[in-house]
Design an enzyme around this catalytic site. Structure first.
Site, PDB file in Angstrom:
ATOM      1  N   ARG A  68       0.852  -1.183   0.000  1.00  0.00           N
ATOM      2  CA  ARG A  68       0.000   0.000   0.000  1.00  0.00           C
ATOM      3  C   ARG A  68       0.887   1.232   0.000  1.00  0.00           C
ATOM      4  O   ARG A  68       1.878   1.285   0.740  1.00  0.00           O
ATOM      5  CB  ARG A  68      -0.870  -0.048   1.255  1.00  0.00           C
TER       6      ARG A  68
ATOM      7  N   LYS B  16       2.700  -7.758   4.804  1.00  0.00           N
ATOM      8  CA  LYS B  16       2.131  -6.561   4.156  1.00  0.00           C
ATOM      9  C   LYS B  16       3.225  -5.492   4.162  1.00  0.00           C
ATOM     10  O   LYS B  16       4.137  -5.518   5.003  1.00  0.00           O
ATOM     11  CB  LYS B  16       0.919  -6.078   4.948  1.00  0.00           C
TER      12      LYS B  16
ATOM     13  N   ASP C 133      -1.985  -2.959  -3.655  1.00  0.00           N
ATOM     14  CA  ASP C 133      -3.041  -2.563  -2.732  1.00  0.00           C
ATOM     15  C   ASP C 133      -3.308  -1.084  -3.009  1.00  0.00           C
ATOM     16  O   ASP C 133      -3.033  -0.596  -4.122  1.00  0.00           O
ATOM     17  CB  ASP C 133      -2.624  -2.833  -1.275  1.00  0.00           C
TER      18      ASP C 133
ATOM     19  N   THR D 284     -11.927 -10.438  -5.644  1.00  0.00           N
ATOM     20  CA  THR D 284     -12.195 -10.013  -4.260  1.00  0.00           C
ATOM     21  C   THR D 284     -13.662  -9.601  -4.141  1.00  0.00           C
ATOM     22  O   THR D 284     -14.358  -9.964  -3.201  1.00  0.00           O
ATOM     23  CB  THR D 284     -11.290  -8.833  -3.885  1.00  0.00           C
TER      24      THR D 284
ATOM     25  N   GLY E 257     -13.938   2.058  -5.537  1.00  0.00           N
ATOM     26  CA  GLY E 257     -12.723   1.911  -6.338  1.00  0.00           C
ATOM     27  C   GLY E 257     -12.684   0.543  -6.992  1.00  0.00           C
ATOM     28  O   GLY E 257     -13.727   0.025  -7.417  1.00  0.00           O
TER      29      GLY E 257
ATOM     30  N   LYS F 165     -15.261   8.838  -9.167  1.00  0.00           N
ATOM     31  CA  LYS F 165     -15.633   7.408  -9.055  1.00  0.00           C
ATOM     32  C   LYS F 165     -17.146   7.229  -9.046  1.00  0.00           C
ATOM     33  O   LYS F 165     -17.688   6.348  -9.710  1.00  0.00           O
ATOM     34  CB  LYS F 165     -15.046   6.825  -7.752  1.00  0.00           C
TER      35      LYS F 165
END
Ligand SMILES: NC(=O)C1=CN([C@@H]2O[C@H](COP(=O)(O)OP(=O)(O)OC[C@H]3O[C@@H](n4cnc5c(N)ncnc54)[C@H](O)[C@@H]3O)[C@@H](O)[C@H]2O)C=CC1
Ligand SMILES: O=C(O)C(=O)Cc1c[nH]c2ccccc12
Length: 353
Positions: free
Chosen positions: A44, A80, A114, A146, A178, A204
């Protein structure tokens, strides 16, 4: 923050602080637990307020990946990474420098995209390391699958809560449209559900209005709507002592990682309100399942079959929570920790043999 105290408490194996001056890069790679396999978790990029916030995010996200893999029966550990930067300042040089840090772990950590990391960025990182997955056209990237997993989770929650498989007409509030949120809207729209959407980026929601019949809601109001399902698909920490009192939705089922501000406190608060919470690392495991299958040789039928297990795993967790009088979060945690412990014991026996 007492660093080693926190790491010990959360059970992490290794934290790598990555720093470079030219190009300027500050990143943290957190490896939580590799009992089940190499640590897997996306990267991320975020303009954290300070380094402590970045470290806390990396620690919680990586622990979540351990539990995610265990609940999904994926032979992978939890990891992560966070890159502390403003998306506007992201450069290929920064990403390649980050790729060299990932490569230095020699496969102990496998990563991908991410928040604020695009497929192009992952391909840039892959110029410096092979330990990235999730960009091949074959797997189509993690977000769509996902979203499928979250949709299946919503089906499981509705069935458990109202003993019906009928979704038509149910009202869903989606926070964040998103990559995952917009794909989730497609599934929900196809079922004839009524969609209320919010995003801090109006582009968006405007894009979505061209695709589906949605009601756009102010980001500050989405969580308190009188709907059947609230689907957090933005950032973490949205379920906390300030927001939970305003929740009207009897089901929470969304993709966001780390939805609970404090796992114990806020899962208890939701349970006391009679809200059925789908543990985030169970319902959003579709991305991990997809990229793991890409890593071992993508077989779409096998990947989709594994994602459909999310439906059954959530029903199992709901029933365990009801029978044992515990929160759904604790039920998921116990399921994951049992699987990890069993693997630790099996490995110990192999070594002793
Ligand atoms: N992409 C994937 O396959 C997976 C994603 N996740 C998690 O799901 C969440 C969403 O992931 P993506 O869709 O890939 O990210 P994304 O960055 O494409 O979408 C997030 C959206 O949320 C919006 N947003 C941010 N703060 C908001 C707020 N306060 N209110 C409303 N909207 C807000 C952003 O503008 C953006 O459009 C993240 O927490 C991510 O960690 C979890 C598992 C896999
Ligand atoms: O479920 C998450 O939060 C993930 O990080 C899933 C994921 C997306 N792309 C990846 C690449 C490597 C390992 C995990 C992931």
């Amino acid at each position: 923050m007492l660093l080693f105290e926190t790491v010990r408490e959360m059970g992490h194996e290794q934290i790598l602080f990555c720093h470079g001056k030219n190009p300027d890069i500050r990143a943290i790679i957190a490896i939580h637990d590799t009992t089940l396999g190499p640590a897997m978790g996306a990267t991320r990029l975020f303009p954290y307020l300070n380094e402590e916030a970045a470290l806390k995010d990396a620690l919680r996200l990586s622990r979540g990946m351990t539990y995610k893999a265990a609940c999904a029966n994926i032979p992978a550990g939890g990891g992560k990474a966070v890159i502390i930067a403003n998306p506007e300042n992201k450069t290929d040089e920064m990403l390649r420098a980050y790729g060299r840090f990932v490569n230095s772990l020699n496969g102990r950590f496998i990563t991908g995209q991410d928040v604020n990391i695009t497929p192009h960025d992952v391909r840039t990182i892959s110029q410096e390391t092979n330990f990235v997955v999730g960009v091949s056209e074959k797997s189509g990237g993690p977000a769509p699958i996902t979203a499928l997993g979250v949709f299946l989770g919503i089906k499981a929650a509705v069935e458990f809560r109202w003993q019906t498989q009928r979704l038509e007409g149910l009202k869903v509030a989606i926070q964040g449209v998103g990559n995952v949120g917009k794909n989730l809207c497609r599934h929900l729209h196809e079922q004839g559900m009524k969609l209320y959407v919010s995003d801090v980026n109006p582009v968006k929601t405007e894009e979505l209005k061209k695709l589906f019949d949605v009601t756009v809601v102010n980001p500050d109001e989405i969580i308190s709507l009188d709907v059947d399902i609230f689907a957090p698909c933005a950032l973490g920490g949205i379920l906390n002592s300030h927001t939970i009192p305003f929740l009207q939705a009897p089901i929470i089922a969304g993709a966001a990682n780390n939805q609970l501000g404090n796992e114990q406190l806020h899962s208890q608060m939701l349970a006391k309100k009679g809200i059925l919470y789908c543990p985030d690392y169970v319902i959003n495991a579709g991305g991990l399942i997809n990229v793991y299958n890409e890593m071992i040789g993508y077989d779409e039928e096998k990947a989709f079959k594994q994602v459909h297990n999310i439906y059954y795993t959530l029903l199992e967790i709901f029933h365990i929570a009801k029978q044992q009088g515990i929160t759904t979060n604790d039920a998921a945690k116990r399921l994951a920790e049992d699987r990890i412990l069993n693997t630790k014991h099996s490995k110990a026996k192999e070594i002793a043999a």
